[in-house]
Design an enzyme around this catalytic site. Structure first.
Site, PDB file in Angstrom:
ATOM      1  N   LYS A  79      -6.399   3.638   1.629  1.00  0.00           N
ATOM      2  CA  LYS A  79      -6.365   2.907   0.352  1.00  0.00           C
ATOM      3  C   LYS A  79      -7.645   2.078   0.229  1.00  0.00           C
ATOM      4  O   LYS A  79      -8.124   1.532   1.232  1.00  0.00           O
ATOM      5  CB  LYS A  79      -5.129   2.008   0.334  1.00  0.00           C
ATOM      6  CG  LYS A  79      -4.886   1.285  -0.983  1.00  0.00           C
ATOM      7  CD  LYS A  79      -3.578   0.498  -0.905  1.00  0.00           C
ATOM      8  CE  LYS A  79      -3.236  -0.199  -2.204  1.00  0.00           C
ATOM      9  NZ  LYS A  79      -1.951  -0.934  -2.121  1.00  0.00           N
ATOM     10  N   SER A 154       1.298   0.210  -5.806  1.00  0.00           N
ATOM     11  CA  SER A 154      -0.111   0.307  -6.075  1.00  0.00           C
ATOM     12  C   SER A 154      -0.860   1.351  -5.236  1.00  0.00           C
ATOM     13  O   SER A 154      -1.953   1.764  -5.615  1.00  0.00           O
ATOM     14  CB  SER A 154      -0.760  -1.065  -5.859  1.00  0.00           C
ATOM     15  OG  SER A 154      -0.647  -1.459  -4.508  1.00  0.00           O
ATOM     16  N   SER A 178       4.524  -1.402  -2.583  1.00  0.00           N
ATOM     17  CA  SER A 178       3.419  -0.483  -2.889  1.00  0.00           C
ATOM     18  C   SER A 178       3.210   0.683  -1.941  1.00  0.00           C
ATOM     19  O   SER A 178       2.404   1.565  -2.221  1.00  0.00           O
ATOM     20  CB  SER A 178       2.115  -1.261  -2.988  1.00  0.00           C
ATOM     21  OG  SER A 178       2.044  -1.866  -4.248  1.00  0.00           O
TER      22      SER A 178
HETATM   23  N1  GLN Z   1       4.622  -3.533  -7.909  1.00  0.00           N
HETATM   24  C1  GLN Z   1       4.384  -4.718  -7.156  1.00  0.00           C
HETATM   25  C2  GLN Z   1       3.363  -5.589  -7.856  1.00  0.00           C
HETATM   26  O1  GLN Z   1       2.886  -5.190  -8.853  1.00  0.00           O
HETATM   27  C3  GLN Z   1       4.000  -4.374  -5.754  1.00  0.00           C
HETATM   28  C4  GLN Z   1       2.565  -4.403  -5.448  1.00  0.00           C
HETATM   29  C5  GLN Z   1       2.255  -4.204  -3.993  1.00  0.00           C
HETATM   30  O2  GLN Z   1       3.132  -4.012  -3.155  1.00  0.00           O
HETATM   31  N2  GLN Z   1       0.979  -4.287  -3.676  1.00  0.00           N
HETATM   32  O3  GLN Z   1       3.044  -6.651  -7.424  1.00  0.00           O
END
Ligand code: GLN
Length: 487
Positions: A79, A154, A178
């Protein structure tokens, strides 16, 4: 099974028997990326030359009989919020578009020491804020099962890369789901370890009391294998835990005896897609047929997870992202009032951060501001404690807790992006693990009527990744969801 759909463990076996080389594997992955990533957008950059060079080096090392690392010759995608020396690390933000880190993240050091091949950096939501990669400043990753649907986020690029046959393994980060959510959307295994299990040295911070790095893989064994490689104490991350790292792969095939699987009775009713509900119930039946006892658990504060998370995560983000001032790091605006430093900060941040990042900074700054701190941030910390207590209680009676990962299968690209609240609410099942620090895994567990993947989430007490992986493997042995590949 073809190279690009095989698991890392299968490829390792083929390399050690001399059937195939790392160069051939790497080349096959690169060809697949070149052929098909224009339609998937999993990668922000591909380290084609460096990957091939490293693959040849590992092949040489193998020939010479020198001892090899655990992931010798296996491509891994990263990532784009994890630093790799000399490789652009953008966090999918204009703010860091030209940032080339002078050092490796801890996980990258570990992967290199294990002789893995870094194949490329994957797309994500900007600064990991989002659930669909639509908040990336550069591109939107599509779901390999149906490209009009989101890959999730994400870490959507990492999940899609593993699902699409671009890389057998990938790393992502999970602050509120994410890793698990995109894993579920793309039908791969995604594991968020215990908070502190994997060092975050070199991970670009989003919300520091929640962030955790973890793997994406095509089966549970591969997830266990890469977790063994990256877990462990690192003095450069003070939150990293000084706990033994078991060989997660060694007991993996041994089913857990007298397993008690907890399930949440009432959390499921509102807004849960019928196909997700059906897949979750079927998964519980699989455990039952294996002799496990199904035990209802009550998590009275679980309904506050999303509210609590969306106070704490933006608050920490507003603080973490204060460093991007156009001076120390990243983008600097070219148009600001001469000699006006504040205007320079404002112009740089205004031009380089996307809408969602700005929204989080504003939410967080508000929740932390004097007069609101007690009502929002402090309150959220107290509720977080209660959520954690709920899990401690629940784990006195059960070994693992099973639940959906997301209320629906992958939504369409564009469907939720203008409705941030709806997007946030879909984090109902994942954020609890981050708020309470416990490990969670998403494993392939079904397909919706319109052929979109559905994952099953399993949660375990802190540092019980071994239990989590063994429980996941028990399910995997009985089912073939993990063997399905997108067309
Ligand atoms: N969907 C969550 C957010 O928008 C999770 C993001 C994450 O785990 N980085 O914060």
């Amino acid at each position: 099974m073809s190279i690009t759909s095989a698991t890392a463990s299968e490829l390792l076996a083929k390399m050690s028997s001399g059937e195939i080389s790392s160069e051939e594997i790497t080349l096959a992955c690169l060809e697949e990326i070149n052929r098909r990533d224009a339609g998937i957008n999993a990668f922000l950059s591909v380290q084609q030359e460096a990957a091939l060079e490293k693959a040849r080096e590992v092949d040489q090392k193998r020939k010479s009989g020198k001892p090899l690392g655990k992931l010798a010759g296996i491509p891994v995608a990263l990532k784009d919020n994890m630093c790799a020396e000399g490789v652009a690390t953008t966090c999918a933000s204009k703010m860091l578009e030209n940032y080339i880190p002078p050092y490796d993240a801890h996980v990258v050091e570990q992967l290199k020491a294990a002789d893995a091949i870094l194949i490329g950096k994957t797309n994500q939501d900007e600064f990991a804020m989002g659930s669909s990669t639509e908040n990336s400043a550069f591109k939107t990753t599509t779901n390999p099962w149906n490209t009009s649907h989101a890959a999730g986020g994400s870490s959507g690029g990492s999940a899609a890369a593993v699902a699409a046959g671009f890389s057998p393994l990938a790393l992502g980060s999970d602050t509120g789901g994410s890793i698990r959510q995109p894993a579920s959307f793309c039908s791969v295994v995604g594991l968020k370890p215990t908070y502190g299990r994997v060092s975050r040295y070199g991970l670009i911070a989003f919300a520091s009391s929640l962030d955790q790095i973890g793997p994406f893989a095509r089966d549970v064994r591969d997830a266990a294998l890469i977790l063994e490689t990256i877990a462990g104490k690192d003095h450069r991350d003070t939150t990293s835990l000084d706990a033994d790292v078991p060989e997660f792969t060694s007991n993996l095939e041994q089913p857990l005896q007298n397993l008690k699987v907890g399930y949440i009775e009432h959390l499921h009713e509102e807004g849960l897609h019928e196909d997700v509900k059906a897949a979750t119930l079927q998964a519980l039946d699989v455990y039952k047929s294996l002799g496990a006892e199904l035990v209802p658990v009550t998590l009275p504060h679980a309904k506050y997870c999303v509210a609590t998370y969306y106070i704490i995560a933006p608050s920490e983000a507003s603080s973490n992202l204060a460093r991007y001032d156009g001076v120390h790091y990243g983008y600097r605006s070219q148009s600001f009032k001469d000699k006006d430093m504040i205007d320079m900060y404002a112009a740089s941040r205004g031009e380089a951060f996307g809408d969602e990042v700005k929204r989080r900074i504003m939410l967080g700054t508000y929740a932390l501001s004097s007069g609101y701190y007690d009502a929002y941030y402090l309150k959220a910390l107290k509720v977080r404690r209660l959520i954690r207590n709920d899990f401690e209680q629940a784990f006195q009676n059960v070994d693992i807790i099973a639940s959906p990962v997301t209320p629906t299968p992958a939504f369409k690209i564009g469907e939720l992006v203008d409705d941030p609240l709806a997007m946030y609410l879909a984090d109902i099942f994942t954020t609890s693990a981050n708020l309470s620090g416990i490990p969670g895994i998403s494993i392939p567990a079904g397909m919706s009527k319109n052929n979109l993947p559905i994952g099953l989430q399993l949660l375990a007490p802190p540092l019980e990744e071994e239990r989590l992986l063994r429980a996941a493997r028990m399910f995997e042995r009985e089912t073939d969801w993990h063997l399905k590949r997108p067309q």
